[in-house]
Structure formats: structure tokens, C-alpha cells
Design an enzyme around this catalytic site. Structure first.
Site, short mmCIF file in Angstrom:
data_model
loop_
_atom_site.label_atom_id
_atom_site.label_comp_id
_atom_site.label_asym_id
_atom_site.label_seq_id
_atom_site.Cartn_x
_atom_site.Cartn_y
_atom_site.Cartn_z
N GLY A 150 0.82 -1.19 0.00
CA GLY A 150 0.00 0.00 0.00
C GLY A 150 0.86 1.25 0.00
O GLY A 150 2.03 1.23 0.37
N CYS A 151 0.26 2.36 -0.42
CA CYS A 151 1.03 3.61 -0.50
C CYS A 151 1.45 4.11 0.88
O CYS A 151 2.62 4.44 1.09
CB CYS A 151 0.24 4.67 -1.25
SG CYS A 151 -1.48 4.88 -0.73
N TYR A 152 0.52 4.15 1.83
CA TYR A 152 0.89 4.59 3.18
C TYR A 152 1.96 3.66 3.79
O TYR A 152 2.97 4.15 4.31
CB TYR A 152 -0.33 4.64 4.08
CG TYR A 152 -1.25 5.82 3.86
CD1 TYR A 152 -0.80 7.13 4.01
CD2 TYR A 152 -2.59 5.63 3.54
CE1 TYR A 152 -1.64 8.21 3.83
CE2 TYR A 152 -3.45 6.70 3.36
CZ TYR A 152 -2.97 7.99 3.50
OH TYR A 152 -3.82 9.07 3.33
#
Length: 344
Positions: A150-152
Site C-alpha cells: 500500500g502507498c501509506y
């Protein structure tokens, strides 16, 4: 020689970024575009940013039979919807980079806790490689299924893992993580709270009391660094198109060594940049690149703040997916990816 590629979920922001990157890639070529509600339309009707022969391609149903020549499938479908497509592609002998959350966890219990649903193919959890590229190159190179992070979690784990490995972080209490993302991170589906009048001139937190990416961060902090970690993670959405900035509030020991630890961990890495001490990154400084820029500010001998910036659609999604796909097919991992940001 060209590798034929399919993109499932081609009409979202991540899918569109995959199209842009792959169409310019020297070794990959797009042979199939799958969509969900937009099937049977031309790609150019749905994606105003595409041109040339890609614009004239017909979008196929997301569950349509993949062409025989396709060797690599990118699944940019929502979590829950991607798992069946991934299973079908693997059964057909394709390699897969999954950009959904469906294979990012190692156990069914953690997946259910994070996403509130049962997984249709938990038997693939053990096979999927969590593709935080800088820490799993050898595994990615041998994989047929890579779960793109995921990006986070990408923005948080890259600075956190080396410090956890060195044992200098206090993990007896929660690590506080404050993250901010452009609106493209929320996807392209119509949502009232993303209307211009709702989002403009405003900043808001969401995902509380526990955002689903907190499980991913904790699971892979343990997976990569071998220590139990608790995070207090609060994401915010900003009225900008792209970009992500994560601020980690950390306590521990010998903070004077942390800068050197990060420099040593990422020395020579093409897509991780450790900024000079006291210099902090900005989203404008990484926009359009596949880089993660990391800055550190020492507060005392036992406290520090680390700021990490990525383009959420590139290092946080499509760019990291291409980085992993390059390794899966034996290409240099930087192929087709920008180290430099769009500036100004």
C-alpha cells in the site's frame, strides 16, 4: 523481445498510470485492458489522458478470458474483487503483480481483521511476495505473485525498517504516524466527500479509530525487522492531485546514529534518497518520480521526527509495481521509471 501485459482495473488512477508507464517501457507492451463498469467502451472514451493506439483499444470485462500471449498481469482492482482475477491468471500460467490489498497479509485472520471479510483464496498467502522492492529483491525475482504494498505502508516502512532492525526504536508504546495524501489516493469512483466544494480549502482525517493500513504496517515491520510494533496511524486527505507525506514521531536511543543507519541501509538505492540532516522532503520534490525521499530531524538524544515523501501513484502504486515486474522478468529494476521529479 516484448512481454505482453494485461491491466485489470485499467480505468482508475492507478490503472491509467500503469498504462502511461508500460506504453513507454522498452520491454513491456499492453495487449489487454480490463475494466469493470466501463467494459465495451474505448479506452480513450474513459481515460482522457491516453492517446495513440491505446486510446482505440476496447476495454474488456475484468473477468474476461486473458489472451494466450499475455505473460504478465497487473491487477489494479478493488480489494475483494482482485483475488478471483489473480487466481484465474495464475491458473493460466501468468505472472501477477497485484496492486489491491488482497495478498498483502500473511494470514487470513489479519486480512479479515483489516478488511472485514473472508478471503476467497487464502491458500495463496504463503506464495505471495510482499513487494517492498528494496527489501525483497531476490524473492521478487523468483515470484509468480507479488503483492504490491500500500502507498501509506510504503512511505512508513522504508524509513522505519532499518531503524527497527538496528534496535534503536522504542517499541514499548505506539509509534505515532501522521500521514497526508492527495485525493487520487481515494480512487476515481464518484464520492460525495471528494466533490470540489467538499475537499477544496480543507484538510480532514479519516479511517479512525484504526485504518486498515495499520495492520499492514505492523505485520511487515515484524516480517522485515523481527520485532512486534504498534502504530497509531492517522491519515489525512489534502486538496491536491497526488503526493504523500508521512511524519513518524519516534522515541528510542542514540538518535545521533539514525541518519547514518538510514544512509547505510539505502546507499546506492536508485529510488530511496536520504536527505542531508535537517532537510525535510516535500511532495513537490518527488511528484512524477518513483522516489521515496526521507528526512530526519533530531529533537534530543532519545527523540526524532522522520518525514517520508512519495508520489502515491508511483512509488506508492504503479511505479513500484513496474519496479517489481522488471525484477520478475530479469530486467534492470529502474527500466521505464523516473528518478527525477516533475519540476516545477
Amino acid at each position: 523481445m516484448k512481454i505482453s501485459v494485461a491491466i485489470l482495473g485499467a480505468t482508475g488512477y492507478t490503472g491509467a498510470e500503469l498504462i502511461r508507464l508500460i506504453d513507454a517501457h522498452p520491454h513491456f507492451e499492453i495487449a489487454h485492458l480490463g475494466a469493470h463498469s466501463q467494459a465495451s467502451k474505448l479506452a480513450g472514451e474513459v481515460l482522457p489522458g491516453v492517446g495513440g493506439h491505446i486510446a482505440a483499444m476496447t476495454l474488456q470485462p475484468a473477468d474476461a478470458l486473458l489472451p494466450d500471449e499475455v505473460e504478465l498481469v497487473f491487477t489494479a482492482l478493488p480489494h475483494g474483487a482482485a483475488a478471483a482475477s489473480v487466481f484465474t491468471a495464475l491458473e493460466a500460467g501468468k505472472k501477477v503483480v497485484d496492486l489491491s490489498a488482497d495478498f498483502r497479509h500473511k494470514t487470513h485472520d489479519v486480512y479479515r481483521a483489516a478488511y472485514g471479510a473472508d478471503h476467497p483464496h487464502p491458500e495463496l498467502f504463503n506464495e505471495a511476495v510482499y513487494g517492498l522492492t528494496e527489501h525483497v529483491r531476490d524473492q521478487v525475482a523468483c515470484a509468480r505473485l507479488v503483492a504490491n504494498p500500500g502507498c501509506y505502508p510504503t512511505s512508513v516502512l522504508l524509513p522505519l525498517i532499518p531503524l527497527l532492525k538496528a534496535g534503536v526504536i522504542d517499541t514499548t508504546s505506539s509509534i505515532i504516524i501522521d500521514s497526508k495524501s492527495g485525493t487520487s489516493g481515494a480512487g476515481r469512483s464518484a464520492k460525495t466527500d471528494l466533490l470540489y466544494c467538499e475537499i477544496n480549502e480543507s484538510v480532514k482525517a479519516y479511517g479512525l479509530p484504526r485504518h486498515r493500513h495499520a495492520w499492514e504496517m505492523e505485520e511487515w515491520a515484524l516480517g522485515f525487522a523481527g520485532c512486534e510494533t504498534k502504530v497509531r496511524f492517522v491519515p489525512h486527505i489534502l486538496p491536491m492531485n497526488r503526493g504523500m507525506l508521512s511524519t513518524l514521531h519516534l522515541s528510542g536511543s542514540n538518535t545521533a546514529s539514525w541518519f547514518d543507519l538510514l544512509q547505510q541501509a539505502y546507499a546506492g538505492e536508485p529510488f530511496v534518497k536520504i536527505l542531508p540532516q535537517g532537510t525535510l522532503p516535500s511532495t513537490a520534490g518527488i511528484s512524477g518520480s518513483n522516489r521515496c525521499d526521507i528526512g530526519i530531524a533530531l529533537l534530543s538524544e532519545s527523540e526524532a521526527v522522520i518525514v517520508s515523501c512519495i508520489d502515491n501513484l508511483l512509488k506508492g502504486a504503479a511505479g513500484q509495481a513496474i519496479q517489481n515486474a522488471n525484477l520478475m522478468f530479469g530486467f534492470d529494476e529502474t527500466t521505464g521509471l523516473a528518478r527525477h521529479a516533475l519540476w516545477p
